[in-house]
Design an enzyme around this catalytic site. Structure first.
Site, PDB file in Angstrom:
ATOM      1  N   MET A 161       0.847  -1.196   0.000  1.00 54.35           N
ATOM      2  CA  MET A 161       0.000   0.000   0.000  1.00 54.35           C
ATOM      3  C   MET A 161       0.883   1.246   0.000  1.00 54.35           C
ATOM      4  O   MET A 161       0.451   2.328   0.409  1.00 54.35           O
ATOM      5  CB  MET A 161      -0.938  -0.011   1.214  1.00 54.35           C
ATOM      6  CG  MET A 161      -1.902  -1.199   1.184  1.00 54.35           C
ATOM      7  SD  MET A 161      -3.446  -0.904   2.034  1.00 54.35           S
ATOM      8  CE  MET A 161      -2.857  -0.608   3.677  1.00 54.35           C
ATOM      9  N   LEU A 206       6.587   2.898   1.613  1.00 53.84           N
ATOM     10  CA  LEU A 206       7.511   1.765   1.703  1.00 53.84           C
ATOM     11  C   LEU A 206       8.636   2.027   2.692  1.00 53.84           C
ATOM     12  O   LEU A 206       9.149   3.140   2.813  1.00 53.84           O
ATOM     13  CB  LEU A 206       8.087   1.469   0.316  1.00 53.84           C
ATOM     14  CG  LEU A 206       7.063   1.176  -0.786  1.00 53.84           C
ATOM     15  CD1 LEU A 206       7.767   0.853  -2.110  1.00 53.84           C
ATOM     16  CD2 LEU A 206       6.119   0.045  -0.394  1.00 53.84           C
ATOM     17  N   HIS A 207       9.014   0.962   3.407  1.00 53.21           N
ATOM     18  CA  HIS A 207      10.120   1.019   4.373  1.00 53.21           C
ATOM     19  C   HIS A 207      10.975  -0.229   4.186  1.00 53.21           C
ATOM     20  O   HIS A 207      10.730  -1.033   3.263  1.00 53.21           O
ATOM     21  CB  HIS A 207       9.573   1.155   5.798  1.00 53.21           C
ATOM     22  CG  HIS A 207       8.508   0.151   6.121  1.00 53.21           C
ATOM     23  ND1 HIS A 207       8.771  -1.195   6.240  1.00 53.21           N
ATOM     24  CD2 HIS A 207       7.168   0.285   6.321  1.00 53.21           C
ATOM     25  CE1 HIS A 207       7.651  -1.840   6.515  1.00 53.21           C
ATOM     26  NE2 HIS A 207       6.654  -0.970   6.564  1.00 53.21           N
ATOM     27  N   GLY A 210      11.004  -2.983   5.590  1.00 54.37           N
ATOM     28  CA  GLY A 210      10.249  -4.243   5.574  1.00 54.37           C
ATOM     29  C   GLY A 210       9.834  -4.589   4.142  1.00 54.37           C
ATOM     30  O   GLY A 210      10.081  -5.700   3.658  1.00 54.37           O
ATOM     31  N   HIS A 211       9.241  -3.599   3.439  1.00 56.56           N
ATOM     32  CA  HIS A 211       8.872  -3.827   2.037  1.00 56.56           C
ATOM     33  C   HIS A 211      10.121  -4.091   1.195  1.00 56.56           C
ATOM     34  O   HIS A 211      10.107  -4.926   0.304  1.00 56.56           O
ATOM     35  CB  HIS A 211       8.176  -2.587   1.460  1.00 56.56           C
ATOM     36  CG  HIS A 211       6.902  -2.215   2.160  1.00 56.56           C
ATOM     37  ND1 HIS A 211       6.794  -1.130   2.993  1.00 56.56           N
ATOM     38  CD2 HIS A 211       5.679  -2.795   2.148  1.00 56.56           C
ATOM     39  CE1 HIS A 211       5.565  -1.044   3.446  1.00 56.56           C
ATOM     40  NE2 HIS A 211       4.863  -2.039   2.970  1.00 56.56           N
ATOM     41  N   ASP A 263       2.462  -9.122   9.645  1.00 57.34           N
ATOM     42  CA  ASP A 263       1.017  -9.353   9.636  1.00 57.34           C
ATOM     43  C   ASP A 263       0.802 -10.853   9.451  1.00 57.34           C
ATOM     44  O   ASP A 263       0.445 -11.340   8.373  1.00 57.34           O
ATOM     45  CB  ASP A 263       0.369  -8.542   8.519  1.00 57.34           C
ATOM     46  CG  ASP A 263      -1.131  -8.415   8.739  1.00 57.34           C
ATOM     47  OD1 ASP A 263      -1.690  -9.285   9.451  1.00 57.34           O
ATOM     48  OD2 ASP A 263      -1.732  -7.480   8.214  1.00 57.34           O
ATOM     49  N   GLN A 306      -2.539 -12.111   8.204  1.00 58.27           N
ATOM     50  CA  GLN A 306      -2.718 -11.893   6.765  1.00 58.27           C
ATOM     51  C   GLN A 306      -2.051 -13.028   5.978  1.00 58.27           C
ATOM     52  O   GLN A 306      -2.624 -13.543   5.013  1.00 58.27           O
ATOM     53  CB  GLN A 306      -2.131 -10.536   6.363  1.00 58.27           C
ATOM     54  CG  GLN A 306      -2.167 -10.275   4.874  1.00 58.27           C
ATOM     55  CD  GLN A 306      -1.869  -8.830   4.517  1.00 58.27           C
ATOM     56  OE1 GLN A 306      -2.753  -7.987   4.494  1.00 58.27           O
ATOM     57  NE2 GLN A 306      -0.620  -8.533   4.209  1.00 58.27           N
ATOM     58  N   LYS A 314       9.227  -2.510  11.858  1.00 56.08           N
ATOM     59  CA  LYS A 314       8.995  -1.472  10.834  1.00 56.08           C
ATOM     60  C   LYS A 314       7.544  -1.525  10.395  1.00 56.08           C
ATOM     61  O   LYS A 314       6.999  -2.612  10.161  1.00 56.08           O
ATOM     62  CB  LYS A 314       9.870  -1.743   9.614  1.00 56.08           C
ATOM     63  CG  LYS A 314      11.350  -1.775   9.907  1.00 56.08           C
ATOM     64  CD  LYS A 314      12.016  -0.515   9.473  1.00 56.08           C
ATOM     65  CE  LYS A 314      13.523  -0.640   9.729  1.00 56.08           C
ATOM     66  NZ  LYS A 314      14.213   0.614   9.534  1.00 56.08           N
ATOM     67  N   SER A 330       4.463   1.177   8.235  1.00 55.01           N
ATOM     68  CA  SER A 330       4.134   2.489   7.650  1.00 55.01           C
ATOM     69  C   SER A 330       3.456   3.353   8.700  1.00 55.01           C
ATOM     70  O   SER A 330       3.561   4.574   8.678  1.00 55.01           O
ATOM     71  CB  SER A 330       3.215   2.315   6.443  1.00 55.01           C
ATOM     72  OG  SER A 330       3.801   1.428   5.530  1.00 55.01           O
TER      73      SER A 330
HETATM   74  O1  PAF Z   1      -0.159  -5.758   3.713  1.00 55.20           O
HETATM   75  C1  PAF Z   1      -0.591  -4.827   3.010  1.00 55.20           C
HETATM   76  O2  PAF Z   1       0.066  -3.793   2.815  1.00 55.20           O
HETATM   77  C2  PAF Z   1      -1.969  -4.950   2.354  1.00 55.20           C
HETATM   78  O3  PAF Z   1      -2.852  -5.616   3.187  1.00 55.20           O
HETATM   79  C3  PAF Z   1      -1.918  -5.622   0.961  1.00 55.20           C
HETATM   80  C4  PAF Z   1      -1.467  -7.050   1.039  1.00 55.20           C
HETATM   81  C5  PAF Z   1      -0.986  -4.823   0.057  1.00 55.20           C
HETATM   82  C6  PAF Z   1      -3.313  -5.598   0.331  1.00 55.20           C
HETATM   83  O4  PAF Z   1      -3.785  -4.302   0.158  1.00 55.20           O
END
Ligand code: PAF
Length: 282
Positions: free
Chosen positions: A30, A33-34, A36-37, A150, A153, A184, A186
């Site tokens: 989403m 970005l940090h 972690g991404h 997460d 998730q 980390k 957002s």
């Molecule tokens: O983890 C996230 O940033 C969001 O839940 C994702 C997987 C990009 C879906 O919008």
């Protein structure tokens, strides 16, 4: 690196790669970005011939009183990081590109979405599963990368992939932490200086309980109580949940632990809701 905004463009690019026999990795984000991404994107770049990262603040996964409007957005900075890491395509759908105004389809994974964040954020995982399944259908990657921060998730997406027979490997990547231990996120951008300090209580409480597990403590209720007593000492913290659950099913454990576990926590620091977790194989 290319930036594309439409489904048609990204599909055409991927069709070309497929004709050449290239593998495709996908990192959904989403934005904001940090590191972690960054770790997800680096892993994807190392395991695939081509990598697509999506940047899309998905409205359907936010509740009516959540932070959709306030969610940090900085496309220019995000794109620069994607480029630096070696991502091939940034897919940043705009406006109504992704959702038809009269969309009528939901993706609901029952059971494991009724607990933890799912019970605190009704509809959240329906929104996540809807957008992720759309991305999976559009991109059809070989592998998709998600952060273990997460953990629910990751479990939900794995279940969706299994139940809907997606031919996609879900790669779960370790939590990346600041030097002082804060995971980390957002949403760390929302924290004041004082709150940033207070937020350390999440990792501290998990470290504390990990030590207890290392020393042989196996009673879930005792471990949970230890985390709670650690967190309540921080005046700026308000506990949303603390659980000890089975790693795969996310079923709560109250007695003795005899399987791999996840200890997920969600804590408000001021108005900001932060999550963190540890896993432990007994
Ligand atoms: O983890 C996230 O940033 C969001 O839940 C994702 C997987 C990009 C879906 O919008």
């Amino acid at each position: 690196m290319m930036i594309v905004n439409t489904i048609e463009e990204v599909r055409n690019l991927i069709k070309g790669w497929r004709k050449e026999g290239l593998s495709v990795g996908f990192v959904p984000t989403m934005g904001a970005l940090h590191e972690g991404h960054q770790s997800l994107m680096e892993r994807a770049v190392s395991q695939n011939d081509r990598v697509v990262a999506s940047i899309f603040v998905n409205p359907t996964q936010f509740g009516p009183n959540e932070d959709f409007e306030a969610y940090p957005r900085d496309l220019e900075k995000d794109v620069a990081l994607c480029k630096e890491v070696g991502v091939h395509v940034v897919f940043a759908p705009q406006g109504e590109e992704l959702y038809f105004p009269d969309k009528a389809t939901t993706v609901h994974i029952s059971g494991i979405t009724d607990v933890l964040c799912g019970s605190k954020r009704p509809g959240h995982f329906d929104g996540v599963c809807l957008v992720v399944s759309k991305f999976f259908n559009i991109i059809q990657p070989d592998r998709a990368y998600f952060g273990q921060k997460d953990a629910q998730q990751v479990a939900v997406i794995k279940r969706m992939v299994r139940d809907l027979n997606y031919e996609i490997e879900i790669v779960s990547c370790p939590i990346v932490r600041e030097a002082d231990g804060l995971a980390k996120s957002s949403r760390n951008l929302y924290l004041s200086k004082e709150e940033r300090e207070a937020a350390l209580v999440l990792n501290k409480s998990l470290e504390f309980v990990k030590k207890a597990l290392d020393q042989g403590e196996r009673n879930a209720s005792i471990l949970k109580a230890a985390i709670l007593s650690c967190i309540i000492q921080e005046p700026l913290a308000k506990i949303d949940y603390v659980e000890v659950v089975e790693m795969e099913s996310l079923q709560s454990i109250s007695g003795d632990i005899n399987c791999p576990i996840l200890i997920p926590i969600a804590v408000y620091i001021g108005k900001t809701r932060l999550i963190d977790n540890i896993t432990y194989a007994v």
